[in-house]
Motif scaffolding. Sequence first.
Motif, PDB file in Angstrom:
ATOM      1  N   ASP A   3       0.827  -1.205   0.000  1.00  0.00           N
ATOM      2  CA  ASP A   3       0.000   0.000   0.000  1.00  0.00           C
ATOM      3  C   ASP A   3       0.860   1.254   0.000  1.00  0.00           C
TER       4      ASP A   3
ATOM      5  N   GLU B 133       2.061   1.766  -3.588  1.00  0.00           N
ATOM      6  CA  GLU B 133       0.969   2.248  -4.449  1.00  0.00           C
ATOM      7  C   GLU B 133       0.664   3.713  -4.173  1.00  0.00           C
TER       8      GLU B 133
ATOM      9  N   ILE C  81      -0.646  -2.806 -12.465  1.00  0.00           N
ATOM     10  CA  ILE C  81      -1.954  -3.386 -12.131  1.00  0.00           C
ATOM     11  C   ILE C  81      -2.825  -3.505 -13.380  1.00  0.00           C
TER      12      ILE C  81
ATOM     13  N   THR D 289     -10.868  -4.840  -6.011  1.00  0.00           N
ATOM     14  CA  THR D 289      -9.876  -4.019  -6.701  1.00  0.00           C
ATOM     15  C   THR D 289      -8.548  -4.751  -6.764  1.00  0.00           C
ATOM     16  N   ARG D 290      -7.915  -4.747  -7.947  1.00  0.00           N
ATOM     17  CA  ARG D 290      -6.597  -5.351  -8.086  1.00  0.00           C
ATOM     18  C   ARG D 290      -5.551  -4.483  -7.392  1.00  0.00           C
ATOM     19  N   THR D 291      -4.507  -5.104  -6.886  1.00  0.00           N
ATOM     20  CA  THR D 291      -3.429  -4.397  -6.196  1.00  0.00           C
ATOM     21  C   THR D 291      -2.078  -4.929  -6.673  1.00  0.00           C
TER      22      THR D 291
ATOM     23  N   GLU E   7      -0.221  -6.694  -4.940  1.00  0.00           N
ATOM     24  CA  GLU E   7      -0.111  -8.079  -4.504  1.00  0.00           C
ATOM     25  C   GLU E   7      -0.524  -9.031  -5.617  1.00  0.00           C
TER      26      GLU E   7
END
Length: 328
Positions: A192, A195, A219, A297-299, A301
């Motif tokens: 996080d 990002e 992403i 939601t894509r991240t 990770e």
Amino acid sequence: MADPVVEVTHLRKTYGDKVAVDDVSFTVQPGEIFGILGPNGAGKTTTVETLAGLRHADGGTVTVLGHDTQRDPAAVKDLLGVQLQEATLHDKITVGEVLHLFAGFYSRPADPGELLDLLDLTEHTDKQFGRLSGGQKQRLSIALALVGNPEVAILDELTTGLDPQARRSTWELVERVRATGVTILLVTHFMDEAERLCDRLVVIDAGRVVAEGTPAGLIDGLDDERTVVVRFGADDAGRARQRLDRLAAEHHDVVRVEELDGTPGEIAVSGTPRVLFAVVPALAEADLVPEDVRTVTRTLEDVFLAVTGRTYAPQEPEPELTTEGVRS
């Protein structure tokens, strides 16, 4: 495009039989917050310590503002500021004392008073290091990385151990520092954090770069699969699962239906970007009204999983070495 301020080309570093950094390459542009992201033990800290001239590389080249830091580390002394993960100070030294002490090491130091203001430390000038909170210590470590008036600053795992509020405050400070014109290399194992802060980044795993780009670009570069999660009460959960299983059998664009651990009655349905348009009518026809509907939601990770084939584990154990230790 301007010339990069940092260039790392085919960097390699070993400790005995252990390869800590294996053919790592990247460039950093002026004014960027550039991330080096990966789990503990991936080779992140070894990479930036070699970049700063604190370790000797076994192969490859590293330049900062045109200076080869392996051949002449002293050339970047006044150009590069470093906040290392395990740095500490004597408990009795005060914030003001240590800033003035470090300022004396440089030919063109920043004004300590301005740094105190920038990093919200002015009211703690006379406080001893041992009495500072975790967040205050991290702010002081950033100040010490900036006291030489560098053009580039390396910040290594600066929010590890901080509570959520202190982490967010530190993120704001990093953005404030970048606004002064300093280029930042941010080393982190927090997805996080990367990002939120990074303009571009590399993902390092087992000493190698496995992905590179902007967080959004990485992403967006994933496959087009989307996931919708619906939650039902106990009375409807079984019937909803049956209806969605039938939907999966009827439509090839719905590729997977599974119940999620943790929250009873949650069912995840994955498929193409139009999967939501298949799920909602199917439930409506069966007169099933979910208590909650959300898209996943894509991240970053998901990016790590896609490029390595395994789930991201940021706190993986450090490798055991018989020579110099490899940190993250």
